[in-house]
Structures are given as C-alpha cells and as structure tokens.
Design a protein around this motif. Structure first.
Motif, PDB file in Angstrom:
ATOM      1  N   ARG A  98       0.879  -1.167   0.000  1.00  0.00           N
ATOM      2  CA  ARG A  98       0.000   0.000   0.000  1.00  0.00           C
ATOM      3  C   ARG A  98       0.916   1.216   0.000  1.00  0.00           C
ATOM      4  O   ARG A  98       1.731   1.400   0.911  1.00  0.00           O
ATOM      5  CB  ARG A  98      -0.872  -0.027   1.264  1.00  0.00           C
ATOM      6  CG  ARG A  98      -2.067   0.875   1.138  1.00  0.00           C
ATOM      7  CD  ARG A  98      -2.998   0.691   2.307  1.00  0.00           C
ATOM      8  NE  ARG A  98      -3.268   1.978   2.902  1.00  0.00           N
ATOM      9  CZ  ARG A  98      -4.108   2.152   3.898  1.00  0.00           C
ATOM     10  NH1 ARG A  98      -4.743   1.122   4.435  1.00  0.00           N
ATOM     11  NH2 ARG A  98      -4.325   3.360   4.386  1.00  0.00           N
ATOM     12  N   ARG A 176     -12.495  -6.424   3.952  1.00  0.00           N
ATOM     13  CA  ARG A 176     -11.739  -5.537   3.058  1.00  0.00           C
ATOM     14  C   ARG A 176     -10.504  -6.272   2.586  1.00  0.00           C
ATOM     15  O   ARG A 176      -9.767  -6.821   3.398  1.00  0.00           O
ATOM     16  CB  ARG A 176     -11.302  -4.255   3.799  1.00  0.00           C
ATOM     17  CG  ARG A 176     -12.478  -3.418   4.240  1.00  0.00           C
ATOM     18  CD  ARG A 176     -12.039  -2.124   4.913  1.00  0.00           C
ATOM     19  NE  ARG A 176     -13.218  -1.468   5.461  1.00  0.00           N
ATOM     20  CZ  ARG A 176     -13.209  -0.321   6.116  1.00  0.00           C
ATOM     21  NH1 ARG A 176     -12.062   0.308   6.304  1.00  0.00           N
ATOM     22  NH2 ARG A 176     -14.328   0.194   6.572  1.00  0.00           N
ATOM     23  N   GLU A 178      -7.513  -5.838   2.123  1.00  0.00           N
ATOM     24  CA  GLU A 178      -6.371  -4.978   2.445  1.00  0.00           C
ATOM     25  C   GLU A 178      -5.147  -5.440   1.659  1.00  0.00           C
ATOM     26  O   GLU A 178      -4.880  -6.646   1.568  1.00  0.00           O
ATOM     27  CB  GLU A 178      -6.054  -5.063   3.945  1.00  0.00           C
ATOM     28  CG  GLU A 178      -7.157  -4.540   4.861  1.00  0.00           C
ATOM     29  CD  GLU A 178      -7.181  -3.025   4.969  1.00  0.00           C
ATOM     30  OE1 GLU A 178      -6.259  -2.361   4.442  1.00  0.00           O
ATOM     31  OE2 GLU A 178      -8.142  -2.503   5.583  1.00  0.00           O
ATOM     32  N   ILE A 185      -4.166  -8.414  14.863  1.00  0.00           N
ATOM     33  CA  ILE A 185      -5.562  -8.187  14.506  1.00  0.00           C
ATOM     34  C   ILE A 185      -5.871  -6.709  14.243  1.00  0.00           C
ATOM     35  O   ILE A 185      -7.020  -6.322  14.114  1.00  0.00           O
ATOM     36  CB  ILE A 185      -6.526  -8.735  15.588  1.00  0.00           C
ATOM     37  CG1 ILE A 185      -6.134  -8.207  16.973  1.00  0.00           C
ATOM     38  CG2 ILE A 185      -6.507 -10.256  15.587  1.00  0.00           C
ATOM     39  CD1 ILE A 185      -7.156  -8.539  18.049  1.00  0.00           C
ATOM     40  N   PHE A 186      -4.820  -5.872  14.140  1.00  0.00           N
ATOM     41  CA  PHE A 186      -5.073  -4.449  13.881  1.00  0.00           C
ATOM     42  C   PHE A 186      -5.599  -4.229  12.464  1.00  0.00           C
ATOM     43  O   PHE A 186      -6.573  -3.511  12.259  1.00  0.00           O
ATOM     44  CB  PHE A 186      -3.806  -3.616  14.095  1.00  0.00           C
ATOM     45  CG  PHE A 186      -4.025  -2.160  13.836  1.00  0.00           C
ATOM     46  CD1 PHE A 186      -4.567  -1.348  14.821  1.00  0.00           C
ATOM     47  CD2 PHE A 186      -3.764  -1.603  12.581  1.00  0.00           C
ATOM     48  CE1 PHE A 186      -4.825  -0.005  14.573  1.00  0.00           C
ATOM     49  CE2 PHE A 186      -4.032  -0.261  12.328  1.00  0.00           C
ATOM     50  CZ  PHE A 186      -4.556   0.533  13.330  1.00  0.00           C
ATOM     51  N   ARG A 187      -4.929  -4.803  11.494  1.00  0.00           N
ATOM     52  CA  ARG A 187      -5.377  -4.639  10.102  1.00  0.00           C
ATOM     53  C   ARG A 187      -5.528  -6.015   9.468  1.00  0.00           C
ATOM     54  O   ARG A 187      -4.558  -6.681   9.170  1.00  0.00           O
ATOM     55  CB  ARG A 187      -4.400  -3.784   9.288  1.00  0.00           C
ATOM     56  CG  ARG A 187      -4.886  -3.509   7.869  1.00  0.00           C
ATOM     57  CD  ARG A 187      -3.974  -2.583   7.105  1.00  0.00           C
ATOM     58  NE  ARG A 187      -3.766  -1.309   7.774  1.00  0.00           N
ATOM     59  CZ  ARG A 187      -4.689  -0.347   7.862  1.00  0.00           C
ATOM     60  NH1 ARG A 187      -5.862  -0.506   7.295  1.00  0.00           N
ATOM     61  NH2 ARG A 187      -4.427   0.771   8.513  1.00  0.00           N
ATOM     62  N   VAL A 188      -6.773  -6.435   9.319  1.00  0.00           N
ATOM     63  CA  VAL A 188      -7.056  -7.767   8.803  1.00  0.00           C
ATOM     64  C   VAL A 188      -8.047  -7.657   7.647  1.00  0.00           C
ATOM     65  O   VAL A 188      -8.557  -6.572   7.354  1.00  0.00           O
ATOM     66  CB  VAL A 188      -7.633  -8.677   9.925  1.00  0.00           C
ATOM     67  CG1 VAL A 188      -6.524  -9.145  10.846  1.00  0.00           C
ATOM     68  CG2 VAL A 188      -8.710  -7.974  10.713  1.00  0.00           C
ATOM     69  N   PHE A 191     -13.078  -8.611   9.617  1.00  0.00           N
ATOM     70  CA  PHE A 191     -13.093  -8.044  10.968  1.00  0.00           C
ATOM     71  C   PHE A 191     -14.519  -7.687  11.349  1.00  0.00           C
ATOM     72  O   PHE A 191     -15.452  -7.884  10.566  1.00  0.00           O
ATOM     73  CB  PHE A 191     -12.167  -6.822  11.061  1.00  0.00           C
ATOM     74  CG  PHE A 191     -12.456  -5.742  10.051  1.00  0.00           C
ATOM     75  CD1 PHE A 191     -11.990  -5.857   8.746  1.00  0.00           C
ATOM     76  CD2 PHE A 191     -13.200  -4.619  10.391  1.00  0.00           C
ATOM     77  CE1 PHE A 191     -12.255  -4.866   7.794  1.00  0.00           C
ATOM     78  CE2 PHE A 191     -13.466  -3.629   9.441  1.00  0.00           C
ATOM     79  CZ  PHE A 191     -12.994  -3.755   8.152  1.00  0.00           C
ATOM     80  N   GLU A 260      -5.499   4.542  14.692  1.00  0.00           N
ATOM     81  CA  GLU A 260      -6.956   4.680  14.807  1.00  0.00           C
ATOM     82  C   GLU A 260      -7.642   3.453  15.407  1.00  0.00           C
ATOM     83  O   GLU A 260      -7.449   2.332  14.961  1.00  0.00           O
ATOM     84  CB  GLU A 260      -7.538   4.950  13.410  1.00  0.00           C
ATOM     85  CG  GLU A 260      -9.048   5.032  13.418  1.00  0.00           C
ATOM     86  CD  GLU A 260      -9.654   5.338  12.034  1.00  0.00           C
ATOM     87  OE1 GLU A 260      -8.966   5.936  11.196  1.00  0.00           O
ATOM     88  OE2 GLU A 260     -10.817   4.963  11.830  1.00  0.00           O
ATOM     89  N   LEU A 261      -8.469   3.741  16.414  1.00  0.00           N
ATOM     90  CA  LEU A 261      -9.290   2.724  17.040  1.00  0.00           C
ATOM     91  C   LEU A 261     -10.736   2.881  16.588  1.00  0.00           C
ATOM     92  O   LEU A 261     -11.455   1.912  16.369  1.00  0.00           O
ATOM     93  CB  LEU A 261      -9.174   2.917  18.567  1.00  0.00           C
ATOM     94  CG  LEU A 261     -10.059   2.145  19.524  1.00  0.00           C
ATOM     95  CD1 LEU A 261      -9.786   0.662  19.411  1.00  0.00           C
ATOM     96  CD2 LEU A 261      -9.777   2.612  20.964  1.00  0.00           C
ATOM     97  N   GLU A 262     -11.150   4.132  16.459  1.00  0.00           N
ATOM     98  CA  GLU A 262     -12.532   4.448  16.079  1.00  0.00           C
ATOM     99  C   GLU A 262     -12.536   5.779  15.339  1.00  0.00           C
ATOM    100  O   GLU A 262     -11.704   6.633  15.616  1.00  0.00           O
ATOM    101  CB  GLU A 262     -13.389   4.548  17.361  1.00  0.00           C
ATOM    102  CG  GLU A 262     -14.766   5.141  17.140  1.00  0.00           C
ATOM    103  CD  GLU A 262     -15.759   4.853  18.270  1.00  0.00           C
ATOM    104  OE1 GLU A 262     -15.413   4.095  19.205  1.00  0.00           O
ATOM    105  OE2 GLU A 262     -16.874   5.390  18.208  1.00  0.00           O
ATOM    106  N   ARG A 322      -9.821  -4.202  16.775  1.00  0.00           N
ATOM    107  CA  ARG A 322      -8.891  -3.181  17.285  1.00  0.00           C
ATOM    108  C   ARG A 322      -9.190  -2.886  18.744  1.00  0.00           C
ATOM    109  O   ARG A 322      -8.283  -2.605  19.533  1.00  0.00           O
ATOM    110  CB  ARG A 322      -8.969  -1.906  16.439  1.00  0.00           C
ATOM    111  CG  ARG A 322      -8.314  -2.100  15.096  1.00  0.00           C
ATOM    112  CD  ARG A 322      -8.184  -0.800  14.316  1.00  0.00           C
ATOM    113  NE  ARG A 322      -7.795  -1.117  12.944  1.00  0.00           N
ATOM    114  CZ  ARG A 322      -7.625  -0.211  11.995  1.00  0.00           C
ATOM    115  NH1 ARG A 322      -7.808   1.074  12.273  1.00  0.00           N
ATOM    116  NH2 ARG A 322      -7.268  -0.573  10.779  1.00  0.00           N
TER     117      ARG A 322
END
Ligand code: ATP
Length: 458
Positions: A98, A176, A178, A185-188, A191, A260-262, A322
């Motif tokens: 990315r 997604r 990605e 498990i932050f960017r999967v 989710f 970012e969490l939310e 997250r």
C-alpha cells in the motif's frame, strides 16, 4: 501495558485467545480465529457496547443486516468507484504494497526503490451468487456495516415511528481486501465493526458530533483504556473524505504506534441522500450522484415544519478487533514479585474478563471437596455473572498463575477447612477468595460469596 506485539501474540496463542486463521494449512493472511477465551472477551466487549448504545439510551434501535450486499447498494454508496487504496508493485521482488504505508518509498521486503506508480486498488470482496457464475451474478461482502443501516432507514422508521434525533446501531462482520494486512488483529481482511448511525436535524449536527466524541472517549475509558494512551485527533481539511463535514479519530497507543481505534464522522445528508429516490426535490446539502435505482424515499418529518427531510448523520464507527487489541495491550502487565519471580497478569476490567471466577478444589481425589466445589460453581452460575470455571488440575499455585494470565478477577479455593475438617472448626463453610490484582486472600462464608463477588465485578 504491553510494549511489544510479540508478547501479546504469544500470550494469545498460548492461552487460547487468538489463533492465525487456517493455521494447520499454513495460514490465510489477514484472518484470525478467536479461541475459547478470545470469544468470551470479544463477546463481552460487544455486549458492553450494545448496552451503552441501545439499552442505556432511549433513542437508539438495533439492527443486524446481511453481509452479502446488492451491487447497487455499494455503487450508490460510492464504494464501487472510490473505496480504494493506492497500490504499488516492487519491480525487483514482485511484492505488493500500500503506497501510503511505505517508508521512504522503499520496498519493505527487498529495500528496492524500483516501484511502479501507485494505482487505485478496490478493497471490496466479490462473491458469486447462485449456481450460474455469469458476469453480473455477484454480490459484495460488505466493506462496512453502515450501508445496511442506511438501506433499512425507512424500514426502521416505519416499524418504530421514530422521530429525530434517533440512531440505529449494528455490530457485525466487514470485509476488506487490504493490500498489506499487518500488526496482528489491527489490520485484517475479515473483521467486526460496531457502528452507530445517529440521525439529527441539520443545524444540530455540530453539537451532536462533539457529544458523540466525548461519549465514545468516555466509553473506551470505561473499558479500561487510560486517558494518557488515548487521543482525539481532528482531521484537517485535506484529510477529510469528500462527504464528511468533520471527522474525529480516536487514536490509541498500540504496541506498533499511535493508531486509529474508532472514527466519528459528521457525514451530513450524503448517505441517505445518495440512496434516496427523488433526490431533486429534497434540498440536499451534500453533493450526490444521481440515483435512478432506489425505490424508497429516505426522509423523516422535520421536527418543526413536519416537511419531509433527509436528516444529517453522525457516525461513530469502531473496530471490535482493534478494541480487543487495545484492551489486551492495556491490560497486559508484567510484575516482579517479592521472591524475585515474574508474573504476567491481565488486568482486565471485570466485565470484560473471559472467566469471572475460577473455583479450585484443593484436591481432586477427595469426593467431598470436589462436590462442594461443584456446588459453589452452580451457586455462582445462578447469579448470571458470566463464565464460572471449575478447575480441578489439583495444583492451586499453577491455577492462580494461569488465571492471572487470562485475567480471571477471582479464584475461589475449597479446602478441608471448608468441610470443617481443619484445625479451626469455625471455618466450616468458608472458602478462600483470591484477588487477581492484589493477590490478597480473604476467607468468606459461602452464604456471602455471591454478593461479595457480584459487588466487585461491576
Ligand atoms: P484505516 O485508515 O486504519 O484503514 P479506516 O479509516 O479505513 O481505517 P474506517 O473505514 O473508518 O477505517 O472503519 C471504521 C473502523 O473499522 C476503524 O476505526 C477500525 O477500527 C475498523 N477497521 C477498518 N479497517 C480495518 C481492518 N482492515 N482491520 C481491522 N479493523 C478495521
């Protein structure tokens, strides 16, 4: 808190919180499976969100829409055209990245700077629907839960007679594709999200937006995240999505960085305006693409004039995974004890703990002790406080350590004194209750046990 992702990954695997997806076949990148304790923690987090969003308020309804989504929903939402990330290929080692995540424009694998120009890559998964895999007979796996809320707006309003302001809440899976899943498990690629769409009268949107930012920060603090590890980041003009009037990201200090969490966005009337029939007559404030496909007018009476109005929407959108990662990070504690040994303890808020109480019989080959311990488990179960674990491995010390590591707030031990067979007959029908955080032990009468624990579990 945890300082490295590795110590969390290792605890999660060892104790059964989270495993890599499709593990025995080498894994499927960007997928994780929640194990026996992970599912409890995740369910507790989702239940806490649902309680705060739906049960404790009188202005929010719940929804559970399908994951498989009609192509037109995601065309008119804008996802087909614009839900993309910039992708580059490394000409040297053929890996893909990315573009906006690469440091110094260098391939992360081989270090080469010989990269292709970034090109947009659509993140949505498609799947064939029905037996004939013709062009066109496909649906999308939803990339966010939000669109199901917008497409059900009229159904919910008609069924509940809601008037502004009100919200619709949903928890569910999102997918997604990605380009580079990473950081556990932050960017999967698969989710869960917890999303609220809160519909308001235009003009009151700024005030509602700030209220939601405060409410969401407070909620994360209530889940045990410390203020010093949380930050509200106000997106600046050029960072904002074209439809958003304002967006505040709640960032958390994860082991890999402040991320970012939310996100809490003021999306104006863009979403309902994009999906509604008869756009031209509705005086929309957002710039929307024409929609000749929708069959529904997504309006609600204006609170003062009663004229049909497309409301503005405030969207707090949080990732469950997250959230689990943030909570594990915060709770993870390594302590050196007086005798020099080290203990790992998960200092989870009791309402999130996978196991609320472990009941340990001092000896597993003494039927009276076993029976008593099982009776105590049943007694605690009857209070409805969650999972009570009967643990008869026989080694109390090891049991305590295991339960420290998985965050069990209390261990209850049943011994010979409980049966009135110790030196002190007055200890009949008492048990030892050990506190996870202080490791202190108190002797409590069985009749008082349930209320003792319930008082301390909130
Ligand atoms: P990012 O910039 O990190 O890709 P985003 O801004 O695209 O995230 P949103 O579209 O705002 O994310 O989604 C709302 C929430 O869903 C995020 O705050 C995050 O908690 C969660 N989320 C989004 N993408 C992922 C993912 N790939 N894995 C896990 N959670 C995710």
């Amino acid at each position: 808190p945890a300082t490295s992702m590795d110590e969390l990954v290792s605890l999660c695997k060892r104790r059964g919180f989270i495993f890599p997806g499709s593990d025995i076949y080498g894994g499927l990148q960007g997928t994780y499976d929640y194990g026996p304790l992970g599912i409890e923690l995740k369910n507790n987090l989702k239940a806490a969100w649902w309680r705060a969003m739906v049960y404790e308020r009188d202005d929010v309804e719940g929804l559970d829409a399908s994951i498989l989504t009609h192509r037109l929903v995601l065309r008119h939402s804008g996802h087909e055209a614009t839900f993309t990330d910039p992708m580059v290929d490394c000409r040297n080692c053929k890996s893909r990245w990315r573009a906006d995540q690469l440091k110094d424009n260098k391939c992360e694998k081989c270090g080469s700077t010989d990269l292709t120009e970034p090109r947009p890559f659509n993140l949505m998964f498609k799947t064939a629907v029905g037996p004939i895999a013709e062009e066109g007979s496909f649906a999308y796996l939803r990339p966010e839960t939000a669109q199901g809320i917008f497409t059900n707006f009229k159904n919910v309003v008609d069924a509940t007679s809601r008037r502004l302001p009100f919200g619709i809440a949903q928890i569910g899976k999102a997918f997604r594709n990605e380009i580079t899943p990473r950081n556990f498990i932050f960017r999967v690629r698969e989710f869960e999200q917890m999303e609220l769409e809160f519909f308001v009268q235009p003009g009151t949107d700024d005030e509602w937006h700030s209220q939601w930012v405060e409410a969401r920060l407070q909620w994360w603090r209530d889940q045990g995240l410390l203020s010093e590890n949380l930050q509200a980041y106000h997106q600046a003009g050029d960072e904002l999505a074209h439809y958003a009037k304002a967006t505040v990201d709640i960032l958390y200090q994860f082991p890999h960085g402040l991320e970012e969490l939310e996100g809490i966005a003021n999306r104006t009337d863009f979403d309902l305006g994009s999906h509604t029939r008869g756009q031209a007559d509705l005086g929309l404030s957002a710039k929307v693409d024409p929609n000749e496909d929708s069959t529904a007018k997504l309006t609600i009476p204006h609170p003062e004039t009663q004229k049909p109005l497309v409301p503005f929407v405030i969207e707090p959108s949080a990732g469950v995974d997250r959230g689990v990662l943030a909570i594990l990070t915060e709770a993870f504690t390594k302590e050196t004890l007086e005798n020099g040994s080290e203990r790992i303890v998960l200092k989870l808020k009791p309402h999130l703990a996978p196991i609320k109480v472990a009941v340990l019989p001092l000896a597993r080959n003494k039927p009276e002790i076993v029976e008593k311990a099982k009776a105590i488990k049943s007694l605690l179960m009857a209070t409805g406080i969650g999972r009570i674990f009967y643990e008869d491995t026989g080694n109390i010390g090891k049991g305590y350590r295991r339960h420290d590591e998985v965050g069990t707030p209390f261990c209850v031990t049943v011994d010979f004194d409980t049966l009135g067979r110790g030196d002190d007959a007055s200890l009949l029908d008492t048990v030892t209750v050990r506190d996870r955080d202080t490791m202190s032990q108190v002797r409590i009468h069985i009749n008082e046990l349930a209320s003792y624990i319930r008082e301390r579990l909130v």
